[in-house]
Design a protein around this motif. Structure first.
Motif, PDB file in Angstrom:
ATOM      1  N   ASN A  13      -4.657  33.727  94.383  1.00  0.00           N
ATOM      2  CA  ASN A  13      -3.478  33.580  95.308  1.00  0.00           C
ATOM      3  C   ASN A  13      -4.027  33.442  96.522  1.00  0.00           C
ATOM      4  OD1 ASN A  13      -1.631  34.136  93.461  1.00  0.00           O
ATOM      5  ND2 ASN A  13      -1.458  36.352  93.677  1.00  0.00           N
ATOM      6  N   ASN A  23       4.782  31.523  85.983  1.00  0.00           N
ATOM      7  CA  ASN A  23       4.891  32.697  86.666  1.00  0.00           C
ATOM      8  C   ASN A  23       5.908  33.754  86.620  1.00  0.00           C
ATOM      9  OD1 ASN A  23       3.779  34.471  88.747  1.00  0.00           O
ATOM     10  ND2 ASN A  23       4.461  33.163  90.434  1.00  0.00           N
ATOM     11  N   GLU A  38       6.603  26.901  93.648  1.00  0.00           N
ATOM     12  CA  GLU A  38       6.830  28.249  94.033  1.00  0.00           C
ATOM     13  C   GLU A  38       8.300  28.709  93.324  1.00  0.00           C
ATOM     14  OE1 GLU A  38       5.939  29.524  97.987  1.00  0.00           O
ATOM     15  OE2 GLU A  38       3.935  29.370  97.559  1.00  0.00           O
ATOM     16  N   ASP A  75       4.176  24.226  90.132  1.00  0.00           N
ATOM     17  CA  ASP A  75       3.451  25.089  90.959  1.00  0.00           C
ATOM     18  C   ASP A  75       3.713  26.341  90.093  1.00  0.00           C
ATOM     19  OD1 ASP A  75       1.891  26.527  92.545  1.00  0.00           O
ATOM     20  OD2 ASP A  75       3.365  26.516  94.246  1.00  0.00           O
ATOM     21  N   GLU A  76       2.803  27.159  89.469  1.00  0.00           N
ATOM     22  CA  GLU A  76       2.764  28.123  88.620  1.00  0.00           C
ATOM     23  C   GLU A  76       3.885  28.042  87.847  1.00  0.00           C
ATOM     24  OE1 GLU A  76       0.756  31.021  89.074  1.00  0.00           O
ATOM     25  OE2 GLU A  76      -0.274  30.515  91.266  1.00  0.00           O
ATOM     26  N   LYS A  98      -3.433  26.280  96.780  1.00  0.00           N
ATOM     27  CA  LYS A  98      -2.770  25.453  95.488  1.00  0.00           C
ATOM     28  C   LYS A  98      -1.459  25.078  96.041  1.00  0.00           C
ATOM     29  CE  LYS A  98      -2.537  28.451  92.454  1.00  0.00           C
ATOM     30  NZ  LYS A  98      -3.239  29.971  93.149  1.00  0.00           N
ATOM     31  N   SER A  99      -0.552  26.001  96.607  1.00  0.00           N
ATOM     32  CA  SER A  99       0.762  25.438  96.923  1.00  0.00           C
ATOM     33  C   SER A  99       0.944  24.569  98.248  1.00  0.00           C
ATOM     34  CB  SER A  99       1.707  26.894  97.294  1.00  0.00           C
ATOM     35  OG  SER A  99       1.711  27.376  96.076  1.00  0.00           O
ATOM     36  N   SER A 110      -0.227  24.203  88.794  1.00  0.00           N
ATOM     37  CA  SER A 110      -1.192  25.194  88.833  1.00  0.00           C
ATOM     38  C   SER A 110      -0.809  26.392  88.076  1.00  0.00           C
ATOM     39  CB  SER A 110      -1.114  25.644  90.404  1.00  0.00           C
ATOM     40  OG  SER A 110       0.259  25.974  90.595  1.00  0.00           O
ATOM     41  N   SER A 111      -1.874  27.487  87.835  1.00  0.00           N
ATOM     42  CA  SER A 111      -1.535  28.569  87.192  1.00  0.00           C
ATOM     43  C   SER A 111      -2.580  29.722  87.515  1.00  0.00           C
ATOM     44  CB  SER A 111      -1.081  28.368  85.773  1.00  0.00           C
ATOM     45  OG  SER A 111      -1.166  29.841  85.132  1.00  0.00           O
ATOM     46  N   HIS A 112      -2.229  31.243  87.651  1.00  0.00           N
ATOM     47  CA  HIS A 112      -3.250  32.061  87.816  1.00  0.00           C
ATOM     48  C   HIS A 112      -3.522  32.413  86.434  1.00  0.00           C
ATOM     49  CE1 HIS A 112       0.410  34.345  87.731  1.00  0.00           C
ATOM     50  NE2 HIS A 112      -0.270  35.403  87.348  1.00  0.00           N
TER      51      HIS A 112
END
Lengths: 312, 247
Positions: A41, A163, A86, A159-160, A45-46, A191-193
């Motif tokens: 975080n 999430n 997001e 984006d994620e 990325k965003s 993207s991903s965490h």
């Protein structure tokens, strides 16, 4: 044959006051790739995705979309994009159908059959008059995906996307993304965490850490980089290494009197076991290990932190 | 641009914001008519009802509309979806301001209808012949609409710059209060005669309309001042919106 370059960035930087959110990011995505952007975080990325989507401008550097750059040309190329960045961009007082209709109208598409088709594709056909505010988070994510897909994009930026989803939601979303890539040939930047989760979808990876693109690598390169090896614990590691070297010409790393590792011919693990047992070695443990993507990520980001520390 | 406008109209047709505002304006204006009648503040006949549409309370609701319809688009991702689809920022802004003008015109029409019909029922219609009233109505409805555009430009600017509904409503309220206070100050200042400065404020051309119905120059000046108050914030907003980061 070289694939067509969908997105290429040149020394992209973004500064917010005294904080530099992105540092000279050079990234290249080719047609058909599922590019996984990995980062903690706040790693940028965003911010990067927002620059690509034209929501924020880069402080330095420039981007090319389908080979075009310059504000006007870039904006024109963005009509080929679909995105969810997001939080899902939804009108909560509207139904799923109406939400998709808004985006369809914006894109100048008039075929209403497509709305039902895209809702079917993301599994939201049965929501009827239910308003988006009453949807679960997973349904909202899928609706956001439907909105992104209604314009029939060639390049999808997610984006994620998983999430906040439960395990079932994660699997569903992953399957949808895989299908989009395989059946519709979309190029995807996501993207991903959840790094291991990402490794199940992506074909290429970029690791972003503190605004810097630390490394870019393909799926195959990642496999090599994640250091696969056979781990053996036995009575006599040196003797076992000699036996295996003689039998298979493999180079063994002896880590202690009882522990050794083999970094090659991983598919012959059963043969190694058989030869060692037949040679009278007592095997306590034998396994094929692969570092998880998380471990690799930590290794890369920590080493980059170390490099910066030593350079300064 | 055409697609952006169509999408705005679609959103308006599906959103309850416009409907709720219409109901609110209907209720507050009806309540005003009844209160005036009961308290005998003044007697306004139906034919003059349209002059009640320009009150600050009505304008305040338009500020609320800007907050809910425009600023909320930054929160729910509507602006993000349009820009990432390749729409130009100027076009996105223009679509918003056009829909704002359209909604204000619709809302004003509702207010005017309530005022004309309500006052006609309570105090009587008046003695103006119908044909003459139609001309009178069209001319003054246009005047009131242009008067409200002077607010719409600023409300839209607040919505685009703050990107937050609550802050838009607050700034709109502050702006209206400031305009009223300034007007009152110039009107009542005892020292140097500041009254000529009032001509640079849109509300002058609304409050003095009764005395200038046949003064052509008064209307021309009024339109110019109101349009200046409309275009100045619009131009500033477009310039800033083109440079702005969208969260």
């Amino acid at each position: 044959m070289n694939n067509k370059v969908v997105l290429e960035t040149f020394q992209i930087s973004k500064q917010y006051g005294n904080t530099k959110a992105l540092h000279d990011v050079n990234l290249k995505i080719e047609e058909g790739q599922i590019y996984g952007l990995i980062g903690l975080n706040g790693s940028g990325k965003s911010t990067f995705m927002r620059i690509v989507c034209g929501l924020i401008s880069a402080t330095e550097g420039h981007i090319e979309l389908y080979g075009k750059s310059g504000n006007a040309d870039l904006q024109k190329q963005r009509s080929r994009l679909g995105q969810t960045i997001e939080t899902p961009a939804l009108y909560l007082e509207m139904t799923a159908y109406e939400n998709v209709m808004v985006q369809m109208t914006l894109a100048g598409i008039s075929d209403k059959k497509k709305v039902k088709e895209v809702l079917r594709r993301v599994g939201l056909t049965d929501t009827g008059n239910k308003k988006a505010k009453n949807f679960s988070l997973g349904m909202k994510q899928r609706l956001a995906l439907a909105i992104a897909l209604i314009t029939e994009p060639k390049f999808l930026i997610l984006d994620e996307p998983t999430n906040g989803l439960d395990p079932v939601g994660i699997i569903e979303t992953r399957d949808i993304i895989k299908t989009l890539a395989q059946e519709y040939g979309l190029t995807i930047l996501l993207s991903s965490h959840l790094l291991d989760e990402l490794s199940q979808i992506a074909t290429h990876y970029g690791i972003l850490h503190q605004g810097k693109l630390v490394t870019q690598l393909s799926g195959d390169e990642l496999l090599k980089a994640t250091n696969q090896y056979i781990h053996i614990i036995c009575d006599d590691a040196i003797a076992s290494a000699e036996i295996l070297n003689a039998a298979f010409s493999v180079k063994c790393e002896v880590h202690s009197n009882t522990e050794l590792r083999i970094n090659e011919k991983l598919d012959r693990i059963a043969d190694f076991n058989k030869v060692l047992v037949l040679s009278g070695q007592r095997i306590e443990h034998l396994s094929c290990n692969q570092n998880k993507l998380e471990d690799y990520f930590l290794k890369i980001t920590q080493s980059s932190k170390y490099e910066r520390f030593t350079k300064s | 641009m055409k697609d952006l406008l169509k999408a705005e109209l679609y959103k308006l047709s599906k959103s309850n914001t416009l409907l709720y505002l219409m109901l609110l304006l209907f209720v507050t204006n009806t309540f005003g008519i009844i209160t005036n009648r009961l308290l005998k503040n003044y007697v306004l006949q139906g034919q003059d009802g349209l002059f009640q549409a320009g009150t600050s309370i009505n304008a305040m609701w338009f500020g609320a509309f800007a907050g809910f319809f425009i600023a909320s688009e930054f929160q729910n991702g509507g602006i993000r979806n349009a820009l990432a689809l390749g729409k130009y920022r100027t076009s996105v802004f223009m679509a918003k301001i056009f829909s704002m003008i359209l909604c204000i015109t619709i809302l004003l029409f509702v207010i005017v209808l309530v005022q004309i019909i309500g006052n006609s029922i309570v105090n009587g219609y008046g003695d103006m012949p119908v044909g003459e009233f139609v001309v009178f109505f069209l001319k003054n409805f246009l005047h009131i609409t242009i008067f409200h555009l002077s607010y719409a430009g600023f409300f839209t600017m607040f919505a685009f710059l703050t990107q937050k509904p609550g802050l838009t409503i607050l700034l709109s309220f502050c702006y209206e209060t400031l305009i009223l206070v300034c007007g009152g100050f110039f009107e009542n200042f005892k020292g140097q005669n500041l009254k000529p400065l009032l001509q640079f404020f849109p509300q002058y051309y609304y409050t003095k309309i009764d005395y200038n119905l046949s003064n052509h120059q008064f209307f021309v000046n009024g339109y110019l001042v109101c349009l200046l108050y409309f275009f100045a914030p619009v131009i500033i907003s477009i310039f800033l919106f083109r440079k702005m980061d969208i969260k």
